[in-house]
Design a protein around this motif. Sequence first.
Motif, PDB file in Angstrom:
ATOM      1  N   SER A   1       0.081  13.299  -9.779  1.00 35.42           N
ATOM      2  CA  SER A   1      -0.865  14.381  -9.474  1.00 35.42           C
ATOM      3  C   SER A   1      -1.938  14.437 -10.560  1.00 35.42           C
ATOM      4  CB  SER A   1      -0.109  15.710  -9.437  1.00 35.42           C
ATOM      5  OG  SER A   1       0.425  15.996 -10.724  1.00 35.42           O
ATOM      6  N   ASP A   2      -2.982  15.201 -10.285  1.00 37.38           N
ATOM      7  CA  ASP A   2      -4.055  15.358 -11.277  1.00 37.38           C
ATOM      8  C   ASP A   2      -3.500  15.885 -12.598  1.00 37.38           C
ATOM      9  OD1 ASP A   2      -5.929  14.401  -9.490  1.00 37.38           O
ATOM     10  OD2 ASP A   2      -6.633  16.399  -8.895  1.00 37.38           O
TER      11      ASP A   2
ATOM     12  N   ASN B   1       1.189   6.914  -6.418  1.00 32.42           N
ATOM     13  CA  ASN B   1       0.046   7.805  -6.611  1.00 32.42           C
ATOM     14  C   ASN B   1       0.381   9.251  -6.240  1.00 32.42           C
ATOM     15  OD1 ASN B   1      -2.249   6.574  -7.827  1.00 32.42           O
ATOM     16  ND2 ASN B   1      -2.460   5.294  -6.016  1.00 32.42           N
ATOM     17  N   GLN B   2       1.228   9.446  -5.227  1.00 34.79           N
ATOM     18  CA  GLN B   2       1.639  10.809  -4.881  1.00 34.79           C
ATOM     19  C   GLN B   2       2.400  11.459  -6.029  1.00 34.79           C
ATOM     20  OE1 GLN B   2       3.812  10.681  -1.201  1.00 34.79           O
ATOM     21  NE2 GLN B   2       1.965  10.462   0.036  1.00 34.79           N
ATOM     22  N   GLN B   3       3.147  10.662  -6.778  1.00 35.42           N
ATOM     23  CA  GLN B   3       3.861  11.190  -7.934  1.00 35.42           C
ATOM     24  C   GLN B   3       2.900  11.544  -9.074  1.00 35.42           C
ATOM     25  OE1 GLN B   3       7.305  11.647  -8.273  1.00 35.42           O
ATOM     26  NE2 GLN B   3       7.426  11.176  -6.093  1.00 35.42           N
TER      27      GLN B   3
ATOM     28  N   ARG C   1      -7.449   7.656 -14.369  1.00 31.74           N
ATOM     29  CA  ARG C   1      -7.169   7.522 -12.931  1.00 31.74           C
ATOM     30  C   ARG C   1      -7.714   6.180 -12.420  1.00 31.74           C
ATOM     31  NH1 ARG C   1      -3.587   9.097  -9.336  1.00 31.74           N
ATOM     32  NH2 ARG C   1      -3.928  11.295  -9.644  1.00 31.74           N
TER      33      ARG C   1
ATOM     34  N   ARG D   1      -0.481  15.425 -13.808  1.00 34.09           N
ATOM     35  CA  ARG D   1       0.253  14.344 -14.476  1.00 34.09           C
ATOM     36  C   ARG D   1      -0.698  13.299 -15.050  1.00 34.09           C
ATOM     37  NH1 ARG D   1       5.283  14.122 -10.184  1.00 34.09           N
ATOM     38  NH2 ARG D   1       6.575  15.643 -11.301  1.00 34.09           N
TER      39      ARG D   1
ATOM     40  N   THR E   1       0.835  -1.197   0.000  1.00 39.10           N
ATOM     41  CA  THR E   1       0.000   0.000   0.000  1.00 39.10           C
ATOM     42  C   THR E   1       0.869   1.245   0.000  1.00 39.10           C
ATOM     43  OG1 THR E   1      -1.711  -1.211   1.190  1.00 39.10           O
ATOM     44  CG2 THR E   1      -1.868   1.173   1.223  1.00 39.10           C
ATOM     45  N   THR E   2       1.947   1.239   0.764  1.00 40.82           N
ATOM     46  CA  THR E   2       2.849   2.385   0.795  1.00 40.82           C
ATOM     47  C   THR E   2       3.480   2.611  -0.576  1.00 40.82           C
ATOM     48  OG1 THR E   2       3.334   1.982   3.115  1.00 40.82           O
ATOM     49  CG2 THR E   2       4.867   3.372   1.921  1.00 40.82           C
TER      50      THR E   2
ATOM     51  N   ASN F   1      -5.536   3.133 -10.809  1.00 45.75           N
ATOM     52  CA  ASN F   1      -5.843   2.526  -9.517  1.00 45.75           C
ATOM     53  C   ASN F   1      -5.971   1.009  -9.612  1.00 45.75           C
ATOM     54  OD1 ASN F   1      -5.780   5.021  -8.249  1.00 45.75           O
ATOM     55  ND2 ASN F   1      -7.992   5.329  -8.406  1.00 45.75           N
TER      56      ASN F   1
ATOM     57  N   ASP G   1       0.809   3.998  -2.755  1.00 44.68           N
ATOM     58  CA  ASP G   1       0.546   5.383  -2.339  1.00 44.68           C
ATOM     59  C   ASP G   1       1.663   6.312  -2.805  1.00 44.68           C
ATOM     60  OD1 ASP G   1      -1.821   4.647  -1.134  1.00 44.68           O
ATOM     61  OD2 ASP G   1      -1.001   4.647   0.902  1.00 44.68           O
ATOM     62  N   ASP G   2       2.911   5.853  -2.688  1.00 46.64           N
ATOM     63  CA  ASP G   2       4.037   6.676  -3.128  1.00 46.64           C
ATOM     64  C   ASP G   2       3.978   6.946  -4.626  1.00 46.64           C
ATOM     65  OD1 ASP G   2       4.954   6.798  -0.525  1.00 46.64           O
ATOM     66  OD2 ASP G   2       6.601   5.377  -0.830  1.00 46.64           O
TER      67      ASP G   2
END
Length: 190
Positions: free
Chosen positions: A16-17, A12-14, A35, A19, A5-6, A39, A9-10
């Motif tokens: 951005s909307d 997904n943090q890269q 998106r 990107r 999950t981390t 996911n 999540d990492d």
Amino acid sequence: MATATTLIDDVNQQLSDDRVRRISQRIGADPQRTRAAINEALPMLVGALGAEAGDPDAAPGLQRALSEDHDGSLLDQLDDYLDGNVTGRQADGPGILQHALGDRRPVAEEAVAKKSGLDMSTIGPLLAMLAPIVMNMLGRQQRQSGGGMGLDDLLGSLLGGGSGASGQRSQSQGLDDLLGSILGGDRSGR
């Protein structure tokens, strides 16, 4: 200690909307469906890499790829990569997918398309764009662990299992099980 999950999540943090919108433009798809496809694709890609790491025959090649080509530096030039301005082995999404998914790539693409509603013609290019990002995030996490954690331990912890190299199941069987669960049934015939 990192978890799958981390890692997701990492990544997904890269993404951005802005990107995701740029990825959508490159593959010719709607940003919301892109998106949704991201996911669905990220856990599948991480799981496929975990299956590869769990195969004693494939794990050394994956380790070599992380240390030589996917050390995390692509993430520092992510905008250039998403614009198609980064080439070479670090940006070789089709090559990564060949190693991670092999002949199961069409089934994986079908699964992501089915779950996300994104057109099949855009799934292949999307997976090819995501694969180097996932590999580089994995490479960065491995590097940040100080090299003290081997790939099998890192991916084992990411995927919630023990040492990935214990190899009680083959890469093929593990990937069949993963894809079967994504598609809602066991496609391995086992």
